[in-house]
Design an enzyme around this catalytic site. Structure first.
Site, PDB file in Angstrom:
ATOM      1  N   THR A 133       0.818  -1.218   0.000  1.00 11.03           N
ATOM      2  CA  THR A 133       0.000   0.000   0.000  1.00 11.03           C
ATOM      3  C   THR A 133       0.850   1.267   0.000  1.00 11.03           C
ATOM      4  OG1 THR A 133      -1.530   1.259   1.403  1.00 11.03           O
ATOM      5  CG2 THR A 133      -0.102  -0.281   2.535  1.00 11.03           C
ATOM      6  N   ASP A 134       0.257   2.351  -0.456  1.00  6.68           N
ATOM      7  CA  ASP A 134       0.953   3.650  -0.393  1.00  6.68           C
ATOM      8  C   ASP A 134       1.034   4.186   1.036  1.00  6.68           C
ATOM      9  OD1 ASP A 134      -1.738   4.330  -0.028  1.00  6.68           O
ATOM     10  OD2 ASP A 134      -1.788   5.850  -1.608  1.00  6.68           O
ATOM     11  N   TYR A 159      -1.981  -0.348  11.088  1.00  4.05           N
ATOM     12  CA  TYR A 159      -2.100  -1.033   9.788  1.00  4.05           C
ATOM     13  C   TYR A 159      -0.892  -0.737   8.900  1.00  4.05           C
ATOM     14  CZ  TYR A 159      -3.316  -1.556   4.862  1.00  4.05           C
ATOM     15  OH  TYR A 159      -3.269  -1.857   3.519  1.00  4.05           O
TER      16      TYR A 159
HETATM   17  P1  NAD Z   1      -9.596  -7.254   2.306  1.00  6.58           P
HETATM   18  O1  NAD Z   1      -9.575  -6.965   3.755  1.00  6.58           O
HETATM   19  O2  NAD Z   1     -10.833  -6.986   1.517  1.00  6.58           O
HETATM   20  O3  NAD Z   1      -9.226  -8.787   2.054  1.00  6.58           O
HETATM   21  C1  NAD Z   1      -8.185  -9.433   2.742  1.00  6.58           C
HETATM   22  C2  NAD Z   1      -8.354 -10.934   2.523  1.00  6.58           C
HETATM   23  O4  NAD Z   1      -7.287 -11.604   3.217  1.00  6.58           O
HETATM   24  C3  NAD Z   1      -9.657 -11.495   3.084  1.00  6.58           C
HETATM   25  O5  NAD Z   1     -10.228 -12.378   2.159  1.00  6.58           O
HETATM   26  C4  NAD Z   1      -9.230 -12.229   4.349  1.00  6.58           C
HETATM   27  O6  NAD Z   1     -10.061 -13.337   4.670  1.00  6.58           O
HETATM   28  C5  NAD Z   1      -7.832 -12.697   3.960  1.00  6.58           C
HETATM   29  N1  NAD Z   1      -6.960 -12.927   5.127  1.00  6.58           N
HETATM   30  C6  NAD Z   1      -6.820 -12.148   6.232  1.00  6.58           C
HETATM   31  N2  NAD Z   1      -5.930 -12.698   7.077  1.00  6.58           N
HETATM   32  C7  NAD Z   1      -5.479 -13.824   6.475  1.00  6.58           C
HETATM   33  C8  NAD Z   1      -4.544 -14.831   6.835  1.00  6.58           C
HETATM   34  N3  NAD Z   1      -3.880 -14.768   8.003  1.00  6.58           N
HETATM   35  N4  NAD Z   1      -4.323 -15.862   5.993  1.00  6.58           N
HETATM   36  C9  NAD Z   1      -5.006 -15.955   4.826  1.00  6.58           C
HETATM   37  N5  NAD Z   1      -5.915 -15.046   4.436  1.00  6.58           N
HETATM   38  C10 NAD Z   1      -6.145 -13.991   5.245  1.00  6.58           C
HETATM   39  O7  NAD Z   1      -8.358  -6.459   1.724  1.00  6.58           O
HETATM   40  P2  NAD Z   1      -8.161  -5.806   0.269  1.00  6.58           P
HETATM   41  O8  NAD Z   1      -8.677  -4.421   0.282  1.00  6.58           O
HETATM   42  O9  NAD Z   1      -8.631  -6.760  -0.757  1.00  6.58           O
HETATM   43  O10 NAD Z   1      -6.570  -5.710   0.241  1.00  6.58           O
HETATM   44  C11 NAD Z   1      -5.774  -6.767  -0.283  1.00  6.58           C
HETATM   45  C12 NAD Z   1      -4.320  -6.388  -0.154  1.00  6.58           C
HETATM   46  O11 NAD Z   1      -4.069  -5.200  -0.870  1.00  6.58           O
HETATM   47  C13 NAD Z   1      -3.880  -6.119   1.284  1.00  6.58           C
HETATM   48  O12 NAD Z   1      -2.587  -6.637   1.457  1.00  6.58           O
HETATM   49  C14 NAD Z   1      -3.871  -4.610   1.397  1.00  6.58           C
HETATM   50  O13 NAD Z   1      -2.914  -4.177   2.326  1.00  6.58           O
HETATM   51  C15 NAD Z   1      -3.483  -4.222  -0.017  1.00  6.58           C
HETATM   52  N6  NAD Z   1      -3.962  -2.924  -0.492  1.00  6.58           N
HETATM   53  C16 NAD Z   1      -5.281  -2.572  -0.364  1.00  6.58           C
HETATM   54  C17 NAD Z   1      -5.721  -1.359  -0.894  1.00  6.58           C
HETATM   55  C18 NAD Z   1      -7.176  -0.936  -0.804  1.00  6.58           C
HETATM   56  O14 NAD Z   1      -7.486   0.205  -1.154  1.00  6.58           O
HETATM   57  N7  NAD Z   1      -8.089  -1.789  -0.397  1.00  6.58           N
HETATM   58  C19 NAD Z   1      -4.810  -0.500  -1.527  1.00  6.58           C
HETATM   59  C20 NAD Z   1      -3.468  -0.885  -1.621  1.00  6.58           C
HETATM   60  C21 NAD Z   1      -3.064  -2.112  -1.116  1.00  6.58           C
HETATM   61  O1  DAU Z   2      -4.161   3.963   0.481  1.00  9.40           O
HETATM   62  C1  DAU Z   2      -4.375   2.581   0.392  1.00  9.40           C
HETATM   63  C2  DAU Z   2      -5.213   2.134   1.561  1.00  9.40           C
HETATM   64  O2  DAU Z   2      -6.542   2.578   1.319  1.00  9.40           O
HETATM   65  C3  DAU Z   2      -5.187   0.623   1.780  1.00  9.40           C
HETATM   66  O3  DAU Z   2      -3.878   0.227   2.110  1.00  9.40           O
HETATM   67  C4  DAU Z   2      -6.155   0.219   2.904  1.00  9.40           C
HETATM   68  O4  DAU Z   2      -6.188  -1.195   3.021  1.00  9.40           O
HETATM   69  C5  DAU Z   2      -7.519   0.739   2.548  1.00  9.40           C
HETATM   70  O5  DAU Z   2      -8.422   0.434   3.590  1.00  9.40           O
HETATM   71  C6  DAU Z   2      -7.493   2.236   2.298  1.00  9.40           C
HETATM   72  O6  DAU Z   2      -7.182   2.952   3.539  1.00  9.40           O
HETATM   73  P1  DAU Z   2      -7.935   4.310   3.928  1.00  9.40           P
HETATM   74  O7  DAU Z   2      -7.865   4.492   5.387  1.00  9.40           O
HETATM   75  O8  DAU Z   2      -7.480   5.421   3.058  1.00  9.40           O
HETATM   76  O9  DAU Z   2      -9.415   3.904   3.434  1.00  9.40           O
HETATM   77  P2  DAU Z   2     -10.861   4.127   4.106  1.00  9.40           P
HETATM   78  O10 DAU Z   2     -11.876   3.719   3.084  1.00  9.40           O
HETATM   79  O11 DAU Z   2     -10.962   3.528   5.462  1.00  9.40           O
HETATM   80  O12 DAU Z   2     -10.920   5.696   4.266  1.00  9.40           O
HETATM   81  C7  DAU Z   2     -10.730   6.561   3.153  1.00  9.40           C
HETATM   82  C8  DAU Z   2     -10.796   7.976   3.679  1.00  9.40           C
HETATM   83  O13 DAU Z   2     -12.135   8.250   4.109  1.00  9.40           O
HETATM   84  C9  DAU Z   2      -9.916   8.206   4.878  1.00  9.40           C
HETATM   85  O14 DAU Z   2      -9.368   9.516   4.804  1.00  9.40           O
HETATM   86  C10 DAU Z   2     -10.864   8.103   6.082  1.00  9.40           C
HETATM   87  C11 DAU Z   2     -12.178   8.609   5.497  1.00  9.40           C
HETATM   88  N1  DAU Z   2     -13.396   7.990   6.072  1.00  9.40           N
HETATM   89  C12 DAU Z   2     -13.492   6.642   6.150  1.00  9.40           C
HETATM   90  C13 DAU Z   2     -14.572   6.035   6.692  1.00  9.40           C
HETATM   91  C14 DAU Z   2     -14.664   4.522   6.785  1.00  9.40           C
HETATM   92  C15 DAU Z   2     -14.435   8.799   6.522  1.00  9.40           C
HETATM   93  O15 DAU Z   2     -14.366  10.038   6.410  1.00  9.40           O
HETATM   94  N2  DAU Z   2     -15.536   8.198   7.039  1.00  9.40           N
HETATM   95  C16 DAU Z   2     -15.652   6.842   7.173  1.00  9.40           C
HETATM   96  O16 DAU Z   2     -16.685   6.353   7.711  1.00  9.40           O
END
Ligand code: NAD
Ligand code: DAU
Length: 353
Positions: A133-134, A159
């Site tokens: 992640t960033d 995190y």
């Molecule tokens: P998510 O929380 O939706 O999914 C995570 C998955 O991992 C789930 O299916 C969960 O059951 C599984 N998991 C958790 N613990 C585990 C374990 N110990 N062993 C096996 N499986 C396990 O997350 P996501 O948003 O799909 O993110 C996926 C990856 O991408 C993560 O590594 C996250 O850090 C990274 N990432 C997410 C974002 C974002 O915006 N969502 C952005 C950049 C990077």
């Molecule tokens: O930047 C990449 C990351 O983006 C990933 O690594 C994480 O796994 C992913 O969850 C996400 O993190 P953020 O904290 O940026 O995402 P989130 O959707 O939780 O929140 C986005 C922005 O919105 C953040 O500034 C917090 C704000 N927010 C979030 C929630 C849930 C609110 O204002 N209200 C809310 O209820």
């Protein structure tokens, strides 16, 4: 040929698996612990498809991972598995340390054992791609340049600190043991199958339910948004052509303040599912800010674009419309993830606001 994907029942992992199998006949072994965030229903269209096998298990279970590697002999491992929600990491960091750090360590060790014994050609071709992640780079001031791969690591939440630690482990396993690794650091994703604890799906789901749309602090925190399928295409691109040991930043050049995102979601819902009595924007409610809330993220994706020719297919405008349309078309998926555990989380996180 086979891939071992971890966390492939979560938001990004499942999109990756679905996209991969739509374009390739290469088998996917999908190791997922099926935490609250993992949802086999997302993969329902693959039921009975011999190219996909979902295995419930932990990346930290070295015996299980070693058995899967020995049995299926994948040419690559793609590690999506993680605890991913910042607010949850603030309430309870333990699981983040366990999965994101200890789990990644155990996974790396199991993969190293498998890789070391591969025949030379397979060993050379093997890849371990770590999805990160960033947020590891910390927070930017308003006029700072976007995060390049050379930006120093300054994680601010449990995190992001746990993800930063996992990135360092992956890097060390390359430098010390020669494991052929690649790391991607992506900005905020959005799109189908996004668990409604994250900003965009939470706003859609709450808006439709007539509930408040909770905006943290002043709503002027900036995130850089990328449609999930563009993240998946970037991962495929890095897997195919990335230089070993390198990290690649992935982003869509779509910096937006949170309040603008919420207003955009409201406008789209006003158009696609108008409600009697005015705009969904009237449900916007400012609530207590997230502790240690990072102010701004922005990704400089020029390395990936210049070296590997990757470009996102969606603009924010096309991607967010597709996303809202997807949630409107899939009320059953949303209803099923809003289980007891989900309700408990919403109560814990938002009850004081
Ligand atoms: P998510 O929380 O939706 O999914 C995570 C998955 O991992 C789930 O299916 C969960 O059951 C599984 N998991 C958790 N613990 C585990 C374990 N110990 N062993 C096996 N499986 C396990 O997350 P996501 O948003 O799909 O993110 C996926 C990856 O991408 C993560 O590594 C996250 O850090 C990274 N990432 C997410 C974002 C974002 O915006 N969502 C952005 C950049 C990077
Ligand atoms: O930047 C990449 C990351 O983006 C990933 O690594 C994480 O796994 C992913 O969850 C996400 O993190 P953020 O904290 O940026 O995402 P989130 O959707 O939780 O929140 C986005 C922005 O919105 C953040 O500034 C917090 C704000 N927010 C979030 C929630 C849930 C609110 O204002 N209200 C809310 O209820």
């Amino acid at each position: 040929m086979t891939l071992l994907v971890t966390g492939g029942a979560g938001f990004i992992g499942a999109n990756f698996v679905l996209d991969w199998l739509a374009a390739s006949d290469e088998t996917v072994i999908n190791l997922d612990k099926l935490t609250y965030a993992g949802n086999p229903e997302t993969l329902a269209s693959l039921q009975g498809d011999a190219r996909h096998q979902l295995v419930q298990g932990d990346i930290g279970d070295a015996a299980l991972v070693s058995r899967l590697l020995a049995e299926h002999r994948p040419r690559a491992v793609i590690n999506f598995a993680a605890e991913s929600h910042v607010d949850r990491s603030i309430h309870g960091p333990g699981e983040f340390i366990e999965t994101n750090i200890v789990g990644t360590f155990r996974l790396l060790e199991a993969v190293r054992g498998y890789w070391a014994d591969l025949p030379e050609a397979d060993k050379t071709a093997f890849r371990f791609l770590h999805v990160s992640t960033d947020e590891v780079y910390g927070s930017l001031a308003k006029d700072d340049p976007a995060f390049a791969e050379t930006h120093r690591y300054e994680p601010n939440s449990p995190y992001s600190a746990s993800k930063a630690a996992s990135d360092h482990l992956v890097r060390a396993w390359h430098h010390t043991y020669g494991l052929p690794v690649l790391t991607t650091n992506c900005s905020n994703n959005y799109g189908p199958y996004h668990f409604p604890e994250k900003l965009i799906p939470l706003m859609i789901v709450n808006a439709l339910a007539g509930k408040p749309l909770p905006v943290y602090g002043d709503g002027m925190q900036v995130r850089d948004w990328l449609y999930v399928k563009d993240h998946c295409s970037a991962i495929r691109t890095v897997l195919a052509g990335g230089r070993l040991g390198e990290t690649y930043n992935v982003g869509g050049w779509n910096e937006k303040p949170n309040i603008e995102i919420v207003q955009t979601v409201c406008k789209l819902l006003d158009e696609l599912r108008p409600k009697a009595g005015g705009s969904y924007a009237s449900q916007i409610t400012y609530v207590t800010d997230r502790p240690g809330h990072d102010r701004r993220y922005a990704i400089d994706a020029r390395k990936l674009e210049a070296e590997l020719g990757w470009k996102p297919a969606e603009t924010f405008e096309t991607g967010i419309r597709k996303t809202v349309e997807w949630y409107l078309a899939n009320p059953d998926w949303v209803a099923h993830v809003q289980s007891g555990a989900y309700r408990e989380w919403v109560q814990k996180q938002y009850s004081a606001s």
